[in-house]
Design a protein around this motif. Structure first.
Motif, PDB file in Angstrom:
ATOM      1  N   ALA A  76       0.876  -1.180   0.000  1.00 20.83           N
ATOM      2  CA  ALA A  76       0.000   0.000   0.000  1.00 20.83           C
ATOM      3  C   ALA A  76       0.901   1.214   0.000  1.00 20.83           C
ATOM      4  CB  ALA A  76      -0.911  -0.004   1.227  1.00 20.83           C
ATOM      5  N   TYR A  77       1.485   1.507  -1.159  1.00 20.56           N
ATOM      6  CA  TYR A  77       2.575   2.482  -1.220  1.00 20.56           C
ATOM      7  C   TYR A  77       2.122   3.933  -1.219  1.00 20.56           C
ATOM      8  CZ  TYR A  77       5.352  -1.575  -2.555  1.00 20.56           C
ATOM      9  OH  TYR A  77       5.976  -2.785  -2.602  1.00 20.56           O
ATOM     10  N   ILE A  78       0.887   4.204  -1.628  1.00 20.43           N
ATOM     11  CA  ILE A  78       0.468   5.603  -1.682  1.00 20.43           C
ATOM     12  C   ILE A  78       0.398   6.165  -0.274  1.00 20.43           C
ATOM     13  CG2 ILE A  78      -1.467   7.128  -2.171  1.00 20.43           C
ATOM     14  CD1 ILE A  78      -1.920   5.718  -4.704  1.00 20.43           C
ATOM     15  N   ASP A  79       1.106   7.230  -0.032  1.00 24.03           N
ATOM     16  CA  ASP A  79       1.147   7.873   1.276  1.00 24.03           C
ATOM     17  C   ASP A  79       0.264   9.110   1.249  1.00 24.03           C
ATOM     18  OD1 ASP A  79       3.865   9.143   3.388  1.00 24.03           O
ATOM     19  OD2 ASP A  79       1.695   9.080   3.676  1.00 24.03           O
ATOM     20  N   PRO A  80      -0.769   9.171   2.086  1.00 28.73           N
ATOM     21  CA  PRO A  80      -1.660  10.342   2.063  1.00 28.73           C
ATOM     22  C   PRO A  80      -0.945  11.639   2.397  1.00 28.73           C
ATOM     23  CG  PRO A  80      -2.117   8.923   3.965  1.00 28.73           C
ATOM     24  CD  PRO A  80      -1.206   8.161   3.055  1.00 28.73           C
ATOM     25  N   ARG A 244      -9.632  -8.694 -14.391  1.00 23.17           N
ATOM     26  CA  ARG A 244      -9.537  -7.458 -13.631  1.00 23.17           C
ATOM     27  C   ARG A 244      -9.347  -6.283 -14.584  1.00 23.17           C
ATOM     28  NH1 ARG A 244      -7.158  -9.542 -10.074  1.00 23.17           N
ATOM     29  NH2 ARG A 244      -8.991  -9.741  -8.753  1.00 23.17           N
ATOM     30  N   GLN A 245      -9.892  -5.124 -14.187  1.00 29.03           N
ATOM     31  CA  GLN A 245      -9.693  -3.889 -14.947  1.00 29.03           C
ATOM     32  C   GLN A 245      -8.925  -2.897 -14.094  1.00 29.03           C
ATOM     33  OE1 GLN A 245     -12.915  -2.133 -17.302  1.00 29.03           O
ATOM     34  NE2 GLN A 245     -12.529  -0.155 -16.318  1.00 29.03           N
ATOM     35  N   LEU A 246      -7.891  -2.296 -14.686  1.00 30.23           N
ATOM     36  CA  LEU A 246      -7.116  -1.246 -14.038  1.00 30.23           C
ATOM     37  C   LEU A 246      -7.389   0.046 -14.779  1.00 30.23           C
ATOM     38  CD1 LEU A 246      -3.712  -3.194 -13.902  1.00 30.23           C
ATOM     39  CD2 LEU A 246      -5.569  -3.252 -12.235  1.00 30.23           C
ATOM     40  N   VAL A 264       3.217  -6.915 -10.188  1.00 29.97           N
ATOM     41  CA  VAL A 264       3.017  -5.473 -10.313  1.00 29.97           C
ATOM     42  C   VAL A 264       3.143  -5.084 -11.778  1.00 29.97           C
ATOM     43  CG1 VAL A 264       4.000  -3.210  -9.747  1.00 29.97           C
ATOM     44  CG2 VAL A 264       3.811  -4.956  -7.980  1.00 29.97           C
ATOM     45  N   VAL A 265       2.295  -4.169 -12.226  1.00 30.29           N
ATOM     46  CA  VAL A 265       2.344  -3.706 -13.609  1.00 30.29           C
ATOM     47  C   VAL A 265       2.448  -2.182 -13.617  1.00 30.29           C
ATOM     48  CG1 VAL A 265      -0.168  -3.501 -13.929  1.00 30.29           C
ATOM     49  CG2 VAL A 265       1.303  -4.029 -15.882  1.00 30.29           C
ATOM     50  N   LEU A 266       3.205  -1.648 -14.578  1.00 30.22           N
ATOM     51  CA  LEU A 266       3.466  -0.212 -14.707  1.00 30.22           C
ATOM     52  C   LEU A 266       3.033   0.253 -16.086  1.00 30.22           C
ATOM     53  CD1 LEU A 266       5.092   2.302 -13.412  1.00 30.22           C
ATOM     54  CD2 LEU A 266       7.007   1.488 -14.820  1.00 30.22           C
ATOM     55  N   VAL A 267       2.359   1.409 -16.168  1.00 28.32           N
ATOM     56  CA  VAL A 267       1.972   1.962 -17.465  1.00 28.32           C
ATOM     57  C   VAL A 267       2.291   3.452 -17.500  1.00 28.32           C
ATOM     58  CG1 VAL A 267       0.064   0.306 -17.613  1.00 28.32           C
ATOM     59  CG2 VAL A 267      -0.403   2.655 -16.914  1.00 28.32           C
ATOM     60  N   GLY A 268       2.401   3.982 -18.719  1.00 30.02           N
ATOM     61  CA  GLY A 268       2.612   5.412 -18.915  1.00 30.02           C
ATOM     62  C   GLY A 268       1.504   6.002 -19.756  1.00 30.02           C
ATOM     63  N   VAL A 279      -1.385  -6.464  -9.129  1.00 29.24           N
ATOM     64  CA  VAL A 279      -2.221  -7.225 -10.047  1.00 29.24           C
ATOM     65  C   VAL A 279      -3.282  -8.056  -9.326  1.00 29.24           C
ATOM     66  CG1 VAL A 279      -2.180  -9.097 -11.739  1.00 29.24           C
ATOM     67  CG2 VAL A 279      -0.474  -7.267 -11.863  1.00 29.24           C
ATOM     68  N   SER A 280      -2.948  -8.616  -8.179  1.00 34.34           N
ATOM     69  CA  SER A 280      -3.846  -9.559  -7.522  1.00 34.34           C
ATOM     70  C   SER A 280      -5.203  -8.972  -7.187  1.00 34.34           C
ATOM     71  CB  SER A 280      -3.193 -10.104  -6.241  1.00 34.34           C
ATOM     72  OG  SER A 280      -2.058 -10.868  -6.561  1.00 34.34           O
ATOM     73  N   ASN A 281      -5.222  -7.684  -6.813  1.00 38.16           N
ATOM     74  CA  ASN A 281      -6.513  -7.080  -6.461  1.00 38.16           C
ATOM     75  C   ASN A 281      -6.790  -5.771  -7.185  1.00 38.16           C
ATOM     76  OD1 ASN A 281      -4.749  -5.361  -5.215  1.00 38.16           O
ATOM     77  ND2 ASN A 281      -5.433  -5.767  -3.133  1.00 38.16           N
ATOM     78  N   GLY A 282      -5.895  -5.365  -8.076  1.00 38.64           N
ATOM     79  CA  GLY A 282      -6.111  -4.149  -8.849  1.00 38.64           C
ATOM     80  C   GLY A 282      -5.867  -2.867  -8.082  1.00 38.64           C
ATOM     81  N   LYS A 283      -5.238  -2.953  -6.929  1.00 44.06           N
ATOM     82  CA  LYS A 283      -5.009  -1.765  -6.107  1.00 44.06           C
ATOM     83  C   LYS A 283      -3.904  -0.900  -6.707  1.00 44.06           C
ATOM     84  CE  LYS A 283      -4.182  -0.308  -1.359  1.00 44.06           C
ATOM     85  NZ  LYS A 283      -4.043  -0.778   0.049  1.00 44.06           N
ATOM     86  N   CYS A 284      -4.169   0.412  -6.780  1.00 41.97           N
ATOM     87  CA  CYS A 284      -3.153   1.344  -7.270  1.00 41.97           C
ATOM     88  C   CYS A 284      -2.120   1.576  -6.178  1.00 41.97           C
ATOM     89  CB  CYS A 284      -3.797   2.660  -7.681  1.00 41.97           C
ATOM     90  SG  CYS A 284      -2.622   3.876  -8.313  1.00 41.97           S
ATOM     91  N   LEU A 285      -0.859   1.270  -6.493  1.00 40.70           N
ATOM     92  CA  LEU A 285       0.223   1.431  -5.529  1.00 40.70           C
ATOM     93  C   LEU A 285       0.856   2.808  -5.600  1.00 40.70           C
ATOM     94  CD1 LEU A 285       2.007  -2.017  -5.967  1.00 40.70           C
ATOM     95  CD2 LEU A 285       0.315  -1.365  -4.253  1.00 40.70           C
TER      96      LEU A 285
END
Length: 525
Positions: A76-80, A244-246, A264-268, A279-285
């Motif tokens: 859970a990398y996103i830091d508020p 799953r949809q990202l 983990v998948v990365l896109v630009g 990937v397992s749950n579609g959570k944005c890291l």
């Protein structure tokens, strides 16, 4: 507002980190804009203190444990604390209200002339086909798959079943998987999701559980994930549903899987952002923010510790995946050896004996070489002098370590493929494709000093990087080849390479290349 707007807010603990605005104009076609602001703690786009690495357990980025415990350890990398609020103000001085988008059926070419219709395209292709030898071993066309230009192809070989999987996507907003068997039979499987814009990229990954995964990216801003494990074993399935949809970016330009485990998948995106999901749950890291224009290319480093990207803002950026911060920014134009800020169009990583070199090709004929570890610019390579519309470097690639860790290749719109030796920064060989033939893609052989190229004349070529000799030319495509991938065979046993290409002529073609025979013919033996 003169038009209907739907605004969606992306929040973290009640802090807005992104806004997506869907606007319905008079032609009733939704237009999407995604706004994402950079963290105040990274306003200069560079944080040399952000050295957090994906070490130790990365290979293991959580999610590859037992099914009943994977979500307990998901990252859970996103830091508020690194998010900021977004305020969108209208511009009363901007009087663009009368400017309407072009309707889908208003088709004009660059000269203002109406484009050729379907019948005209068919006639033109028939004329070309009569003059071009079709050397392909198989092809997929409208009756099989795509009804518009094919923009992306990728391959995955399943050793257990001796099947080659070919993923393709294109301008018809569709993606397909074609299964080729040893006996020459093929089965076409349609990816079920109905995209609303062109499919721009496809990428396979076999994770450490043995699952065959396919990621399909589109200009509609989504990535669809397909698990093909069961499809490979089935004999009759002709459609596969996404697991799953990202989504999040305004569009998807490219995709890269993390090299350690594929969890983990990365896109630009052209909106200037990079997105990273579990990937397992579609959570944005993470959402990486800093580019001031299109992110044209990107990937993880070979060891998976960093993400690297280059863009139209003339920067190459190194990102820390765990913090989302920029570790370093290389700027085109900041060094006297480089040009005045030309866009970076393509890149590769993993060069040098320590695999820490990166290369980026520019729109004005240069290629940068930088060291990611010590953040130094090593040199610039002059692929095409003089600038102009033919200067653009469209493809770059380091030779595999098994070939020569100090070699790198650049390919451009001017039709030149150049092989460089980084021990002295000199050009070893120039492979000429011909006048007005632009190079669109390249791929090194993993164990031999050979390079495959794709070009705007519809041909694919195999080159000897040592001598610059053209070993083999493959014809059959009637228009620009947009993408290629290769399933490499065992040269010693005479197993051929299988070269897969997708083209503007709406076909996917496969070519069998006997590398040993090509080398023998070139040597005269």
């Amino acid at each position: 507002l003169e038009h209907t707007n739907t605004i969606h807010y992306t929040t973290t603990k009640k802090k807005i980190i992104g806004v997506t605005i869907h606007t319905s104009s008079n032609n009733n076609k939704p237009q999407q804009q995604h706004l994402l602001m950079e963290s105040k703690s990274n306003t200069n786009g560079n944080d040399d203190d952000a050295q957090m690495q994906m070490d130790g357990n990365v290979d293991v980025i959580p999610g590859e444990e037992e099914e009943d415990t994977e979500h307990a350890h998901e990252p859970a990398y996103i830091d508020p604390e690194n998010t900021i609020e977004v305020v969108c103000d209208g511009d009363d001085d901007d009087d663009d209200g009368d400017v309407m988008p072009m309707d889908d059926d208003d088709d004009f070419d660059d000269n203002g002339e109406e484009e050729t219709g379907e019948d005209g395209i068919a006639e033109e292709q028939q004329r070309k086909q009569s003059s071009i030898a079709d050397m392909s071993s198989f092809k997929l066309e409208a009756d099989d798959v795509h009804t518009d230009a094919v923009f992306a192809v990728s391959t995955c070989f399943i050793a257990e079943t001796q099947q080659l999987l070919i993923a393709s996507g294109g301008g018809d907003d569709k993606a397909y998987v074609t299964m080729l068997s040893n006996d020459g039979s093929k089965r076409v499987i349609r990816c079920a999701y109905n995209h609303t814009d062109s499919v721009s990229c496809t990428s396979f990954n076999v994770n450490n559980k043995g699952n065959v995964m396919l990621a399909v990216g589109s200009f509609d801003g989504t990535v669809q994930l397909y698990d093909l494990t069961g499809i490979v074993a089935a004999d009759t399935a002709n459609i596969v549903q996404p697991v799953r949809q990202l989504d999040g970016p305004s569009d998807v330009e490219w995709i890269d899987w993390h090299p350690k485990g594929g969890s983990v998948v990365l896109v630009g995106s052209s909106d200037g952002t990079l997105w990273m999901w579990f990937v397992s749950n579609g959570k944005c890291l993470q959402v990486f923010v800093g580019h001031e224009g299109e992110v044209n290319a990107g990937c993880f480093t070979v060891d998976g510790k960093w993400a690297v990207s280059c863009g139209s803002d003339a920067t190459l950026r190194v990102w820390a995946p765990k913090t989302g911060l920029s570790r370093h920014v290389f700027r085109n134009g900041s060094d006297v050896r480089f040009s005045d800020g030309a866009p970076l169009l393509c890149m590769d990583v993993g060069g040098g004996t320590d695999q820490q070199l990166a290369i980026a090709g520019t729109a004005d004929g240069l290629a940068w070489i930088v060291h990611l570890g010590n953040k130094r610019v090593i040199t610039s390579l002059m692929h095409c002098a003089g600038g102009g519309e033919l200067a653009s470097v469209e493809a770059v690639g380091f030779a595999p370590a098994a070939v020569n860790a100090n070699w790198v290749a650049t390919g451009g719109v001017n039709g030149d493929l150049k092989i460089w030796d980084l021990t002295n920064n000199q050009c070893r060989q120039t492979c000429l494709h011909g006048e007005k033939v632009a190079i669109t893609r390249m791929k090194w052989h993993p164990t031999m000093p050979l390079i495959y190229t794709a070009a705007s004349d519809g041909a694919l070529r195999l080159w000897d990087a040592r001598s610059g000799i053209l070993l083999h030319k493959m014809t059959g495509h009637l228009d620009v080849v947009n993408d290629l991938d290769v399933k490499f065979g065992a040269v010693q046993s005479g197993e051929p390479d299988i070269v897969i290409a997708g083209s503007d002529d709406r076909t996917v073609r496969g070519f069998l290349v006997d590398v040993a025979k090509c080398l023998q013919a070139a040597s005269g033996s």
